[in-house]
Design a protein around this motif. Sequence first.
Motif, PDB file in Angstrom:
ATOM      1  N   SER A  92       9.028   0.515 -13.004  1.00 60.32           N
ATOM      2  CA  SER A  92      10.318   0.062 -12.451  1.00 60.32           C
ATOM      3  C   SER A  92      10.654   0.414 -11.044  1.00 60.32           C
ATOM      4  O   SER A  92      11.868   0.373 -10.782  1.00 60.32           O
ATOM      5  N   ALA A  93       9.536   0.620 -10.345  1.00 60.93           N
ATOM      6  CA  ALA A  93       9.933   1.290  -9.172  1.00 60.93           C
ATOM      7  C   ALA A  93       9.045   0.333  -8.050  1.00 60.93           C
ATOM      8  O   ALA A  93       7.852  -0.213  -8.339  1.00 60.93           O
ATOM      9  N   ASP A  94       9.338   0.488  -6.801  1.00 65.09           N
ATOM     10  CA  ASP A  94       8.658  -0.458  -5.632  1.00 65.09           C
ATOM     11  C   ASP A  94       7.638   0.521  -5.040  1.00 65.09           C
ATOM     12  O   ASP A  94       8.326   1.948  -4.788  1.00 65.09           O
ATOM     13  N   LEU A  95       6.569   0.384  -4.578  1.00 59.11           N
ATOM     14  CA  LEU A  95       5.780   1.678  -4.067  1.00 59.11           C
ATOM     15  C   LEU A  95       5.214   0.966  -2.486  1.00 59.11           C
ATOM     16  O   LEU A  95       4.676  -0.004  -2.514  1.00 59.11           O
ATOM     17  N   TRP A  96       5.475   1.779  -1.520  1.00 58.31           N
ATOM     18  CA  TRP A  96       4.930   1.528  -0.319  1.00 58.31           C
ATOM     19  C   TRP A  96       4.006   2.845  -0.090  1.00 58.31           C
ATOM     20  O   TRP A  96       4.162   3.790  -0.085  1.00 58.31           O
ATOM     21  N   GLN A  97       2.581   2.484   0.033  1.00 58.20           N
ATOM     22  CA  GLN A  97       1.622   3.547   0.184  1.00 58.20           C
ATOM     23  C   GLN A  97       0.671   3.256   1.417  1.00 58.20           C
ATOM     24  O   GLN A  97       0.477   1.814   1.693  1.00 58.20           O
ATOM     25  N   SER A  98       0.522   4.180   2.137  1.00 58.97           N
ATOM     26  CA  SER A  98      -0.148   4.178   3.495  1.00 58.97           C
ATOM     27  C   SER A  98      -1.054   5.319   3.842  1.00 58.97           C
ATOM     28  O   SER A  98      -0.741   6.261   3.406  1.00 58.97           O
ATOM     29  N   ASN A  99      -2.250   5.061   4.446  1.00 56.89           N
ATOM     30  CA  ASN A  99      -3.100   5.840   4.854  1.00 56.89           C
ATOM     31  C   ASN A  99      -3.009   5.728   6.203  1.00 56.89           C
ATOM     32  O   ASN A  99      -3.169   4.612   7.163  1.00 56.89           O
ATOM     33  N   MET A 121      -3.904  11.608   6.644  1.00 53.88           N
ATOM     34  CA  MET A 121      -2.857  11.728   5.643  1.00 53.88           C
ATOM     35  C   MET A 121      -2.398  10.616   4.986  1.00 53.88           C
ATOM     36  O   MET A 121      -2.664   9.465   5.421  1.00 53.88           O
ATOM     37  N   ALA A 122      -1.820  10.800   3.946  1.00 56.80           N
ATOM     38  CA  ALA A 122      -1.495   9.555   2.884  1.00 56.80           C
ATOM     39  C   ALA A 122       0.016   9.667   2.617  1.00 56.80           C
ATOM     40  O   ALA A 122       0.436  10.731   2.606  1.00 56.80           O
ATOM     41  N   THR A 123       0.720   8.518   2.733  1.00 52.21           N
ATOM     42  CA  THR A 123       2.157   8.541   2.423  1.00 52.21           C
ATOM     43  C   THR A 123       2.404   7.907   1.221  1.00 52.21           C
ATOM     44  O   THR A 123       2.061   6.470   1.215  1.00 52.21           O
ATOM     45  N   ALA A 124       3.438   8.244   0.295  1.00 51.59           N
ATOM     46  CA  ALA A 124       4.071   7.236  -0.677  1.00 51.59           C
ATOM     47  C   ALA A 124       5.204   7.270  -0.890  1.00 51.59           C
ATOM     48  O   ALA A 124       6.031   8.420  -0.739  1.00 51.59           O
ATOM     49  N   GLN A 125       6.105   6.195  -0.854  1.00 48.76           N
ATOM     50  CA  GLN A 125       7.589   5.942  -1.221  1.00 48.76           C
ATOM     51  C   GLN A 125       7.964   5.127  -2.061  1.00 48.76           C
ATOM     52  O   GLN A 125       7.619   4.206  -2.082  1.00 48.76           O
ATOM     53  N   PHE A 126       8.384   5.844  -3.161  1.00 55.41           N
ATOM     54  CA  PHE A 126       8.938   4.996  -4.351  1.00 55.41           C
ATOM     55  C   PHE A 126      10.337   4.509  -4.102  1.00 55.41           C
ATOM     56  O   PHE A 126      11.244   5.477  -3.931  1.00 55.41           O
ATOM     57  N   SER A 127      10.654   3.370  -4.483  1.00 55.04           N
ATOM     58  CA  SER A 127      11.942   3.153  -4.339  1.00 55.04           C
ATOM     59  C   SER A 127      12.383   2.564  -5.817  1.00 55.04           C
ATOM     60  O   SER A 127      11.901   1.842  -6.307  1.00 55.04           O
ATOM     61  N   PHE A 128      13.397   3.127  -6.502  1.00 52.19           N
ATOM     62  CA  PHE A 128      13.978   2.971  -7.772  1.00 52.19           C
ATOM     63  C   PHE A 128      15.405   2.015  -7.741  1.00 52.19           C
ATOM     64  O   PHE A 128      16.264   2.626  -7.332  1.00 52.19           O
TER      65      PHE A 128
END
Length: 199
Positions: A92-99, A121-128
């Motif tokens: 149910s979420a959109d995910l932006w994942q970056s290294n 480093m890695a980043t994850a951003q979940f948008s609900f």
Amino acid sequence: MGVTRGFVLTTALALTFGVTTAAAQERGGFFFGIGGGYGSNWISCDRGPTPATCGSTTQANGFAGFFKIGAHLSETFGVAFESNGWFGSVESADLWQSNFSGVAYYYPGGGNLMLRGGLGMATAQFSFPQPGPSLITSKTGFGMTVGVGYDFPIGFVAVLNPVVNLNYGNYGTIITPASEQITGVSTLVLQLAVGVTFQ
């Protein structure tokens, strides 16, 4: 999955053909590149608010792209800063994942086949999504990347690069907008992309 199999087959044939036909690319000095393609992301965790949350690894498909800037130290070695990103929908979420990584390149025998690996480093951003503004949860953690590619010279200063990369991120504990804790969150992205490098 048909698109994935076709991309893998095309890339494999291109690499095989290129190994036997392409002249070795001369490398030296500064370079930068950009590319995009397909990405398959495996998202896993140790424990969530319910047993079903982390009962199995979730797999999602989406767009994967990269940017790199660096320098060739010789015909065999190079170093760069790379940003590898993935975007898609996970349940149910959109995910932006970056290294974001410092990466080393190795060209065996000074040829056009390229092996790469790096840490960062890695980043994850979940948008609900919800009525009104979306709720966003972000987390940064340890990241690493490995991959293989090939250089196809297409001009005096340009190189075409098909690549197959694995980008890993470990984020620890993520707290959702509902204040629920999900522990041991990690992502593993299989990136199949084609880029252009200018040098």
